[in-house]
Design a protein around this motif. Structure first.
Motif, PDB file in Angstrom:
ATOM      1  N   SER A   1       0.826  -1.215   0.000  1.00  0.00           N
ATOM      2  CA  SER A   1       0.000   0.000   0.000  1.00  0.00           C
ATOM      3  C   SER A   1       0.857   1.261   0.000  1.00  0.00           C
TER       4      SER A   1
ATOM      5  N   TRP B   1       1.744   3.636  -3.445  1.00  0.00           N
ATOM      6  CA  TRP B   1       0.585   4.128  -4.193  1.00  0.00           C
ATOM      7  C   TRP B   1       0.935   5.321  -5.102  1.00  0.00           C
TER       8      TRP B   1
ATOM      9  N   PHE C   1      -5.634  -0.453  -7.169  1.00  0.00           N
ATOM     10  CA  PHE C   1      -6.844  -0.913  -6.486  1.00  0.00           C
ATOM     11  C   PHE C   1      -7.013  -2.425  -6.626  1.00  0.00           C
TER      12      PHE C   1
ATOM     13  N   MET D   1      -4.606  -4.109  -4.270  1.00  0.00           N
ATOM     14  CA  MET D   1      -5.064  -4.056  -2.883  1.00  0.00           C
ATOM     15  C   MET D   1      -6.232  -5.023  -2.646  1.00  0.00           C
ATOM     16  N   GLN D   2      -7.097  -5.134  -3.618  1.00  0.00           N
ATOM     17  CA  GLN D   2      -8.202  -6.090  -3.500  1.00  0.00           C
ATOM     18  C   GLN D   2      -7.676  -7.521  -3.439  1.00  0.00           C
TER      19      GLN D   2
ATOM     20  N   LEU E   1     -10.712   1.759   1.647  1.00  0.00           N
ATOM     21  CA  LEU E   1     -10.209   1.919   0.279  1.00  0.00           C
ATOM     22  C   LEU E   1     -11.267   2.510  -0.643  1.00  0.00           C
TER      23      LEU E   1
ATOM     24  N   VAL F   1     -11.011   6.281  -1.786  1.00  0.00           N
ATOM     25  CA  VAL F   1      -9.908   6.509  -2.723  1.00  0.00           C
ATOM     26  C   VAL F   1     -10.339   6.098  -4.133  1.00  0.00           C
ATOM     27  N   ARG F   2     -10.981   4.964  -4.228  1.00  0.00           N
ATOM     28  CA  ARG F   2     -11.443   4.484  -5.543  1.00  0.00           C
ATOM     29  C   ARG F   2     -12.461   5.456  -6.142  1.00  0.00           C
TER      30      ARG F   2
ATOM     31  N   ASP G   1      -7.117  10.190   2.269  1.00  0.00           N
ATOM     32  CA  ASP G   1      -7.829   8.903   2.262  1.00  0.00           C
ATOM     33  C   ASP G   1      -6.848   7.732   2.207  1.00  0.00           C
ATOM     34  N   ILE G   2      -5.761   7.894   1.458  1.00  0.00           N
ATOM     35  CA  ILE G   2      -4.737   6.848   1.426  1.00  0.00           C
ATOM     36  C   ILE G   2      -4.110   6.683   2.805  1.00  0.00           C
TER      37      ILE G   2
ATOM     38  N   PHE H   1      -6.419   4.759   4.898  1.00  0.00           N
ATOM     39  CA  PHE H   1      -6.378   3.364   4.465  1.00  0.00           C
ATOM     40  C   PHE H   1      -5.178   2.634   5.062  1.00  0.00           C
ATOM     41  N   GLN H   2      -4.021   3.283   5.022  1.00  0.00           N
ATOM     42  CA  GLN H   2      -2.817   2.656   5.571  1.00  0.00           C
ATOM     43  C   GLN H   2      -2.898   2.533   7.100  1.00  0.00           C
TER      44      GLN H   2
END
Length: 267
Positions: free
Chosen positions: A143, A146, A159, A162-163, A207, A210-211, A232-233, A236-237
């Motif tokens: 992550s 990015w 993305f 990460m998924q 996540l 961010v998407r 947002d990243i 997420f982290q």
């Protein structure tokens, strides 16, 4: 001191009833032969018998009942202020909460080690360790790159990556979850089942913003537009970091402590 009182009351009671019995027998049988008997026996205990002869008939009974009542009073358990006091020295006990007494008693009970729990921990610890050290750490490391993906126009690939990492984490967690589910009796361990699942879902949820923002920019970023998703990243982290702490520190620490405590009971 209480022991001396008891002994004194016993002798006092015995003496009282002895005097009462002698006087009563004299009253019932009669005094016809008493002078001759007193003349012979009086050489030794004439003073005692003189007291018996001269005392009114009711006095020995009063003395006997008084001494008996004193013995009963000394021997009867009494409650003093601040707790129940035993009559024996050094045996004073304070009145305490029954719940606290029950917990103290349970803590004093030495039970053998739960070898089933030890075996259960031995089964799930390696799975939990791999989940933390391999899968969650790998997701956190990937992550971090990015910016390069976004600047190269590969936000969609980021993305998807990460998924894929989330699927690996979920797959690695599934056998652990099933083992915990089969051992619900161990509450301290079972409570982590829902907590870990919630943290994994929280990573997927973090996540999504961010998407969404990347979609509005057609997944094309430059140095200026990176600031749009930077917060947002970071969230997420941080969510991945909280999952790592939960599994790698709290859950593995709980397992280690539980096993150590059980093995200590075998000593």
């Amino acid at each position: 001191m209480i022991l001396l009182k008891r002994l004194g009351s016993i002798f006092l009671t015995a003496g009282g009833w002895f005097i009462t019995a002698v006087r009563t027998m004299l009253d019932l049988i009669g005094w016809s032969t008493a002078p001759d008997d007193v003349h012979v026996f009086g050489r030794r205990i004439d003073q005692l018998l003189d007291l018996v002869f001269l005392a009114p008939w009711w006095l020995p009974w009063v003395f006997a009942f008084f001494s008996t009542g004193f013995l009963m009073w000394v021997s009867w358990p009494r409650e003093s202020r601040g707790g129940i006091t035993s009559h024996w020295k050094g045996d004073a006990r304070e009145t305490r909460d029954p719940v606290a007494q029950t917990e103290e008693l349970q803590n004093k009970i030495v039970r053998p080690a739960d070898l089933k729990l030890v075996a259960f921990i031995d089964d799930i610890y390696p799975i939990a360790h791999d989940l933390s050290e391999l899968h969650i750490d790998a997701m956190g490391d990937r992550s971090a790159i990015w910016k390069q993906y976004f600047l190269d126009g590969l936000a969609t690939d980021y993305f998807e990556m990460m998924q894929e990492e989330l699927r690996h984490v979920s797959s690695a967690y599934e056998p652990l979850r099933k083992l915990i589910q089969r051992h619900k009796v161990y509450d301290t361990i079972f409570e982590f089942e829902d907590r870990i699942a919630s943290k994994i879902n929280a990573v997927a949820t973090a996540l999504a913003p961010v998407r969404e923002k990347a979609g509005h920019l057609s997944n094309r970023f430059d140095e200026a537009s990176l600031s749009i998703v930077a917060a947002d990243i970071a969230n997420f982290q941080q969510t991945i970091g909280r999952l790592r702490i939960l599994v790698g520190r709290e859950f593995l620490g709980c397992l280690a402590d539980a096993r150590r405590n059980e093995m200590a009971r075998t000593v």
